[in-house]
Design a protein around this motif. Structure first.
Motif, short mmCIF file in Angstrom:
data_model
loop_
_atom_site.label_atom_id
_atom_site.label_comp_id
_atom_site.label_asym_id
_atom_site.label_seq_id
_atom_site.Cartn_x
_atom_site.Cartn_y
_atom_site.Cartn_z
N LEU A 37 4.47 26.42 87.80
CA LEU A 37 5.32 26.66 86.63
C LEU A 37 4.45 26.70 85.39
CD1 LEU A 37 8.38 24.28 87.22
CD2 LEU A 37 8.37 26.78 87.37
N PRO A 38 4.90 27.39 84.33
CA PRO A 38 4.14 27.40 83.08
C PRO A 38 3.99 25.99 82.52
CG PRO A 38 5.86 29.08 83.05
CD PRO A 38 6.11 28.23 84.26
N GLY A 39 2.94 25.79 81.74
CA GLY A 39 2.68 24.48 81.16
C GLY A 39 3.83 23.98 80.31
N ALA A 40 4.50 24.87 79.59
CA ALA A 40 5.62 24.45 78.75
C ALA A 40 6.76 23.89 79.60
CB ALA A 40 6.11 25.61 77.89
N ASP A 41 7.00 24.52 80.76
CA ASP A 41 8.04 24.02 81.65
C ASP A 41 7.68 22.64 82.18
OD1 ASP A 41 9.67 26.20 81.36
OD2 ASP A 41 9.32 27.02 83.37
N LEU A 42 6.43 22.48 82.57
CA LEU A 42 6.00 21.19 83.11
C LEU A 42 6.08 20.10 82.06
CD1 LEU A 42 2.91 22.34 85.23
CD2 LEU A 42 5.21 21.80 86.06
N ALA A 43 5.71 20.43 80.82
CA ALA A 43 5.78 19.44 79.75
C ALA A 43 7.22 19.03 79.47
CB ALA A 43 5.12 20.00 78.49
N LEU A 44 8.14 19.99 79.47
CA LEU A 44 9.54 19.66 79.25
C LEU A 44 10.09 18.83 80.39
CD1 LEU A 44 12.15 19.89 77.68
CD2 LEU A 44 12.54 22.15 78.72
N LEU A 45 9.71 19.17 81.61
CA LEU A 45 10.16 18.38 82.76
C LEU A 45 9.65 16.96 82.67
CD1 LEU A 45 11.68 18.48 85.44
CD2 LEU A 45 9.59 19.29 86.53
N ASP A 46 8.40 16.78 82.25
CA ASP A 46 7.86 15.44 82.09
C ASP A 46 8.64 14.65 81.04
OD1 ASP A 46 5.93 15.85 84.03
OD2 ASP A 46 4.39 16.46 82.58
N THR A 47 9.04 15.33 79.96
CA THR A 47 9.84 14.66 78.92
C THR A 47 11.18 14.21 79.47
OG1 THR A 47 8.77 15.95 77.17
CG2 THR A 47 10.91 14.96 76.67
N VAL A 48 11.83 15.09 80.23
CA VAL A 48 13.14 14.76 80.81
C VAL A 48 13.03 13.58 81.77
CG1 VAL A 48 14.99 15.63 82.29
CG2 VAL A 48 14.02 17.08 80.51
N LEU A 49 11.93 13.51 82.50
CA LEU A 49 11.77 12.45 83.49
C LEU A 49 11.27 11.15 82.89
CD1 LEU A 49 10.21 14.54 86.41
CD2 LEU A 49 12.54 13.68 86.22
N GLY A 50 10.87 11.19 81.61
CA GLY A 50 10.43 9.97 80.94
C GLY A 50 11.57 8.98 80.75
N ASP A 51 11.23 7.75 80.55
CA ASP A 51 12.24 6.69 80.46
C ASP A 51 12.91 6.60 79.09
OD1 ASP A 51 10.42 4.37 82.56
OD2 ASP A 51 11.84 5.95 83.06
N ASP A 52 12.22 6.97 78.02
CA ASP A 52 12.61 6.52 76.68
C ASP A 52 13.28 7.56 75.80
OD1 ASP A 52 11.56 4.00 77.27
OD2 ASP A 52 9.54 4.65 76.68
N GLY A 53 12.93 8.83 75.94
CA GLY A 53 13.40 9.82 74.99
C GLY A 53 14.90 10.06 75.06
N PRO A 54 15.48 10.59 74.00
CA PRO A 54 16.92 10.84 73.98
C PRO A 54 17.36 11.87 75.02
CG PRO A 54 15.85 11.86 72.07
CD PRO A 54 14.83 10.98 72.73
N ASP A 55 16.44 12.73 75.47
CA ASP A 55 16.77 13.69 76.51
C ASP A 55 16.40 13.19 77.90
OD1 ASP A 55 17.75 15.61 74.73
OD2 ASP A 55 15.74 16.39 74.33
N GLY A 56 15.94 11.93 77.98
CA GLY A 56 15.55 11.38 79.27
C GLY A 56 16.70 11.40 80.26
N ILE A 57 16.37 11.63 81.52
CA ILE A 57 17.41 11.85 82.52
C ILE A 57 18.28 10.61 82.73
CG2 ILE A 57 16.10 11.20 84.60
CD1 ILE A 57 17.23 13.95 85.74
N LEU A 58 17.73 9.43 82.49
CA LEU A 58 18.52 8.21 82.66
C LEU A 58 19.57 8.05 81.57
CD1 LEU A 58 15.80 5.61 83.73
CD2 LEU A 58 17.40 6.87 85.18
N ARG A 59 19.43 8.79 80.48
CA ARG A 59 20.37 8.67 79.35
C ARG A 59 21.44 9.77 79.35
NH1 ARG A 59 18.26 5.57 74.88
NH2 ARG A 59 16.22 4.69 75.40
N ARG A 60 21.33 10.71 80.26
CA ARG A 60 22.23 11.86 80.20
C ARG A 60 23.59 11.51 80.80
NH1 ARG A 60 19.56 16.38 78.71
NH2 ARG A 60 21.41 17.59 79.25
N GLY A 61 24.64 11.99 80.14
CA GLY A 61 25.98 11.79 80.64
C GLY A 61 26.58 13.00 81.31
N ASP A 62 25.76 14.06 81.47
CA ASP A 62 26.30 15.31 82.01
C ASP A 62 25.71 15.65 83.38
OD1 ASP A 62 23.73 15.85 81.18
OD2 ASP A 62 24.25 17.61 79.96
N LEU A 63 25.13 14.67 84.06
CA LEU A 63 24.57 14.94 85.38
C LEU A 63 25.68 15.18 86.40
CD1 LEU A 63 21.77 12.21 85.58
CD2 LEU A 63 21.50 14.64 84.97
N THR A 64 25.38 16.05 87.35
CA THR A 64 26.23 16.25 88.52
C THR A 64 25.33 16.17 89.75
OG1 THR A 64 25.94 18.66 88.46
CG2 THR A 64 27.80 17.74 87.22
#
Length: 279
Positions: free
Chosen positions: A239-266
């Motif tokens: 995948l492009p570097g930008a995609d990988l960087a965004l995926l890393d952000t989503v998988l991080g624990d702390d950010g507002p877009d972190g996957i543990l904080r999302r209320g729209d998961l299915t």
């Protein structure tokens, strides 16, 4: 699970080594989040068995998702769990003890591509997301045939595609789709012909659709992070570097877009089970 090299996350089922702790977490979370699916599947098998199983054999048991569900479904049964990983078998034994099922379980370290241990005749053989890992699935099916008593049932389950978690209409959902496409390695397995060649008579082939809307079970955030983290570990260079960087952000624990904080998961996936009988 076979449509993608999302197969890779489960290949540690058959080999001890790095990632066993993370794999155990993923398998346990899968069982927790998809509890209703597993209950539906074991109830269906209950309807297909010609009599209540006394001995169940789990091929490539991992942490025992299937083993324990079947022991709970069939209270008169004992189970033998076979896996190459002693760590996963130990994890299974601890879970069984906590559930009060240890007295009905035997765990055996075994390479299913090599000589099998001696087994008591089985009434039900279970192989969930394990058969496609084998070097010679046809040989494994022939041995499963021999392990069953006449009239016994074999259940083979495969994941048709790895679960999707992020909303498809969003940028993150499209990123998840690109990740799966990059890891795609071909069509899902169809064991119908191989079962017939091994001597089995197919009783039924049933796809199970899993579609858990938001908000899904409480553990879904951890399940999504564990699943996508294992996919991410194979995505470098795909995948492009930008995609990988965004995926890393989503998988991080702390950010507002972190996957543990999302209320729209299915949770969206399908799994197919073949139920076949030894005549």
């Amino acid at each position: 699970m076979n449509t993608e090299d999302t197969n890779r996350p489960h290949r540690d089922h058959e080999r001890a080594g790095a990632g066993t702790v993370a794999l155990a977490e993923l398998l346990d979370l899968d069982a927790e989040v998809l509890h209703d699916h597993l209950a539906e599947l074991t109830a269906w098998l209950d309807d297909l068995t010609d009599r209540p199983p006394g001995h169940i054999v789990d091929l490539g048991s991992g942490t025992g998702t299937g083993t324990l569900a079947l022991l709970e479904r069939f209270p008169g049964a004992r189970a033998t769990a076979l896996d190459l990983s002693p760590q996963l078998l130990h994890h299974l034994s601890k879970k069984a003890h906590g559930l009060g099922l240890a007295g009905r379980l035997d765990t055996v370290q075994a390479d299913l591509d090599a000589a099998w241990p001696e087994l008591a005749p089985a009434d039900l053989v279970w192989a969930a997301s394990s058969l496609h890992h084998m070097a010679d699935p046809g040989q494994v099916l022939a041995r499963a045939f021999d392990a069953l008593r006449p009239g016994g049932l074999l259940a083979v389950t495969e994941m048709d595609f790895f679960p999707r978690f992020l909303p498809g209409h969003t940028g993150l959902g499209r990123l998840e789709a690109r990740l799966h496409a990059a890891l795609n390695d071909g069509p899902a397995a169809d064991w119908t012909g191989a079962l017939a060649r091994a001597g089995f008579v197919l009783e039924a082939r049933r796809p199970f659709t899993v579609d858990l809307p938001a908000p899904p079970p409480e553990a879904t955030g951890r399940y999504a992070r564990a699943s996508l983290s294992r996919l991410r570990s194979h995505a470098d260079g795909l995948l492009p570097g930008a995609d990988l960087a965004l995926l890393d952000t989503v998988l991080g624990d702390d950010g507002p877009d972190g996957i543990l904080r999302r209320g729209d998961l299915t949770v969206r996936t399908t799994r197919t089970t073949w139920a076949a009988r030894r005549p």
